[in-house]
Motif scaffolding. Sequence first.
Motif, PDB file in Angstrom:
ATOM      1  N   ILE A 198       0.836  -1.203   0.000  1.00 29.75           N
ATOM      2  CA  ILE A 198       0.000   0.000   0.000  1.00 29.75           C
ATOM      3  C   ILE A 198       0.871   1.254   0.000  1.00 29.75           C
ATOM      4  O   ILE A 198       0.595   2.204  -0.740  1.00 29.75           O
ATOM      5  CB  ILE A 198      -0.980  -0.019   1.199  1.00 29.75           C
ATOM      6  CG1 ILE A 198      -2.019  -1.127   1.002  1.00 29.75           C
ATOM      7  CG2 ILE A 198      -1.648   1.341   1.383  1.00 29.75           C
ATOM      8  CD1 ILE A 198      -2.917  -1.345   2.195  1.00 29.75           C
ATOM      9  N   ILE A 199       1.915   1.273   0.806  1.00 30.00           N
ATOM     10  CA  ILE A 199       2.824   2.425   0.853  1.00 30.00           C
ATOM     11  C   ILE A 199       3.491   2.637  -0.500  1.00 30.00           C
ATOM     12  O   ILE A 199       3.568   3.774  -0.992  1.00 30.00           O
ATOM     13  CB  ILE A 199       3.872   2.251   1.976  1.00 30.00           C
ATOM     14  CG1 ILE A 199       3.202   2.364   3.343  1.00 30.00           C
ATOM     15  CG2 ILE A 199       4.997   3.285   1.840  1.00 30.00           C
ATOM     16  CD1 ILE A 199       4.100   2.035   4.516  1.00 30.00           C
ATOM     17  N   ILE A 200       3.938   1.581  -1.152  1.00 33.36           N
ATOM     18  CA  ILE A 200       4.584   1.689  -2.463  1.00 33.36           C
ATOM     19  C   ILE A 200       3.594   2.223  -3.502  1.00 33.36           C
ATOM     20  O   ILE A 200       3.929   3.091  -4.304  1.00 33.36           O
ATOM     21  CB  ILE A 200       5.167   0.322  -2.889  1.00 33.36           C
ATOM     22  CG1 ILE A 200       6.375  -0.016  -2.012  1.00 33.36           C
ATOM     23  CG2 ILE A 200       5.563   0.333  -4.367  1.00 33.36           C
ATOM     24  CD1 ILE A 200       6.922  -1.412  -2.204  1.00 33.36           C
ATOM     25  N   ILE A 201       2.367   1.741  -3.483  1.00 34.93           N
ATOM     26  CA  ILE A 201       1.340   2.203  -4.436  1.00 34.93           C
ATOM     27  C   ILE A 201       1.039   3.680  -4.213  1.00 34.93           C
ATOM     28  O   ILE A 201       0.947   4.462  -5.171  1.00 34.93           O
ATOM     29  CB  ILE A 201       0.062   1.346  -4.330  1.00 34.93           C
ATOM     30  CG1 ILE A 201       0.339  -0.068  -4.873  1.00 34.93           C
ATOM     31  CG2 ILE A 201      -1.097   1.984  -5.075  1.00 34.93           C
ATOM     32  CD1 ILE A 201      -0.788  -1.050  -4.656  1.00 34.93           C
ATOM     33  N   VAL A 202       0.902   4.105  -2.964  1.00 32.26           N
ATOM     34  CA  VAL A 202       0.617   5.513  -2.655  1.00 32.26           C
ATOM     35  C   VAL A 202       1.776   6.398  -3.117  1.00 32.26           C
ATOM     36  O   VAL A 202       1.558   7.447  -3.729  1.00 32.26           O
ATOM     37  CB  VAL A 202       0.319   5.698  -1.145  1.00 32.26           C
ATOM     38  CG1 VAL A 202       0.305   7.172  -0.758  1.00 32.26           C
ATOM     39  CG2 VAL A 202      -0.998   5.033  -0.768  1.00 32.26           C
ATOM     40  N   LEU A 203       3.007   5.987  -2.847  1.00 33.55           N
ATOM     41  CA  LEU A 203       4.171   6.765  -3.293  1.00 33.55           C
ATOM     42  C   LEU A 203       4.223   6.848  -4.820  1.00 33.55           C
ATOM     43  O   LEU A 203       4.528   7.908  -5.389  1.00 33.55           O
ATOM     44  CB  LEU A 203       5.456   6.156  -2.744  1.00 33.55           C
ATOM     45  CG  LEU A 203       5.720   6.371  -1.254  1.00 33.55           C
ATOM     46  CD1 LEU A 203       6.972   5.625  -0.827  1.00 33.55           C
ATOM     47  CD2 LEU A 203       5.845   7.841  -0.929  1.00 33.55           C
ATOM     48  N   ILE A 215       4.034  10.323  -7.052  1.00 27.90           N
ATOM     49  CA  ILE A 215       5.048  10.673  -8.055  1.00 27.90           C
ATOM     50  C   ILE A 215       4.390  10.928  -9.406  1.00 27.90           C
ATOM     51  O   ILE A 215       4.714  11.898 -10.096  1.00 27.90           O
ATOM     52  CB  ILE A 215       6.123   9.565  -8.146  1.00 27.90           C
ATOM     53  CG1 ILE A 215       6.966   9.555  -6.875  1.00 27.90           C
ATOM     54  CG2 ILE A 215       7.013   9.767  -9.373  1.00 27.90           C
ATOM     55  CD1 ILE A 215       7.919   8.389  -6.758  1.00 27.90           C
ATOM     56  N   ILE A 216       3.455  10.109  -9.802  1.00 30.71           N
ATOM     57  CA  ILE A 216       2.767  10.297 -11.094  1.00 30.71           C
ATOM     58  C   ILE A 216       1.968  11.594 -11.094  1.00 30.71           C
ATOM     59  O   ILE A 216       2.036  12.384 -12.045  1.00 30.71           O
ATOM     60  CB  ILE A 216       1.861   9.089 -11.410  1.00 30.71           C
ATOM     61  CG1 ILE A 216       2.715   7.866 -11.754  1.00 30.71           C
ATOM     62  CG2 ILE A 216       0.913   9.410 -12.556  1.00 30.71           C
ATOM     63  CD1 ILE A 216       1.922   6.606 -11.975  1.00 30.71           C
ATOM     64  N   ILE A 217       1.223  11.846 -10.041  1.00 31.42           N
ATOM     65  CA  ILE A 217       0.419  13.074  -9.963  1.00 31.42           C
ATOM     66  C   ILE A 217       1.334  14.296  -9.941  1.00 31.42           C
ATOM     67  O   ILE A 217       1.065  15.296 -10.614  1.00 31.42           O
ATOM     68  CB  ILE A 217      -0.515  13.035  -8.733  1.00 31.42           C
ATOM     69  CG1 ILE A 217      -1.592  11.968  -8.944  1.00 31.42           C
ATOM     70  CG2 ILE A 217      -1.143  14.402  -8.476  1.00 31.42           C
ATOM     71  CD1 ILE A 217      -2.441  11.693  -7.728  1.00 31.42           C
ATOM     72  N   GLY A 218       2.426  14.223  -9.202  1.00 30.23           N
ATOM     73  CA  GLY A 218       3.387  15.335  -9.181  1.00 30.23           C
ATOM     74  C   GLY A 218       3.980  15.590 -10.556  1.00 30.23           C
ATOM     75  O   GLY A 218       4.152  16.743 -10.964  1.00 30.23           O
ATOM     76  N   GLY A 219       4.283  14.537 -11.289  1.00 27.72           N
ATOM     77  CA  GLY A 219       4.815  14.688 -12.646  1.00 27.72           C
ATOM     78  C   GLY A 219       3.801  15.324 -13.578  1.00 27.72           C
ATOM     79  O   GLY A 219       4.136  16.183 -14.390  1.00 27.72           O
ATOM     80  N   ILE A 220       2.547  14.928 -13.464  1.00 25.46           N
ATOM     81  CA  ILE A 220       1.497  15.502 -14.311  1.00 25.46           C
ATOM     82  C   ILE A 220       1.313  16.979 -13.993  1.00 25.46           C
ATOM     83  O   ILE A 220       1.220  17.811 -14.894  1.00 25.46           O
ATOM     84  CB  ILE A 220       0.172  14.720 -14.144  1.00 25.46           C
ATOM     85  CG1 ILE A 220       0.316  13.317 -14.754  1.00 25.46           C
ATOM     86  CG2 ILE A 220      -0.990  15.464 -14.782  1.00 25.46           C
ATOM     87  CD1 ILE A 220      -0.839  12.390 -14.459  1.00 25.46           C
TER      88      ILE A 220
END
Length: 183
Positions: free
Chosen positions: A24-29, A33-38
């Motif tokens: 769960i922690i890996i998925i949230v991170l 990262i994806i949202i920050g990149g977008i």
Amino acid sequence: MAEEAKEEETAPVEKKSSNMLMIIIIIVLFLIIIIGGIVAFLLMGDDEEMPSNNRQMQEKSAPKKNASRGSSTQFDNSRQLNEIGILYPLDNFTVNLKSDAGRRYLKVTMSLELEGEELSLELDAKSPVLRDRIIRILTSKTLEEISSKKGKQKVSQQIMDTLNDMISDGDIRGIYFTEFVIQ
């Protein structure tokens, strides 16, 4: 012996819950990262190209005088130096920029590219009005609006459109900033 059996039962449950928590922690991170990149892409993206429907809306709302000029009023980087028309230098403009926090000012010197020599006589006669319109446009801008290349192009286009609406003996084909200082 009963204690050993209890330890064996709780050990797999703890391993499963810690593995699930790690996943769960890996998925949230990964999602962060994806949202920050977008978000970074959208904020830093170059918005030079206007969507076609916005461009069509602007063309429809443009005054008839501008429509008759076609693409001659568009800022064109591909124009060669030998194709530049008559240049009409303007005096310095020193104006306060629109600002909430501090005092910022802009010092600009520019030249207008004219279609014909007869236009310079009209510009001489209307010089105070032209300066007033340019000052009003420049003072309505913020530091963020004019600090980029695209921002300077937009200001240049806005000045050119405003001045072309005021004159009748020809058109202004371009605006060239010879000094552009922001402090």
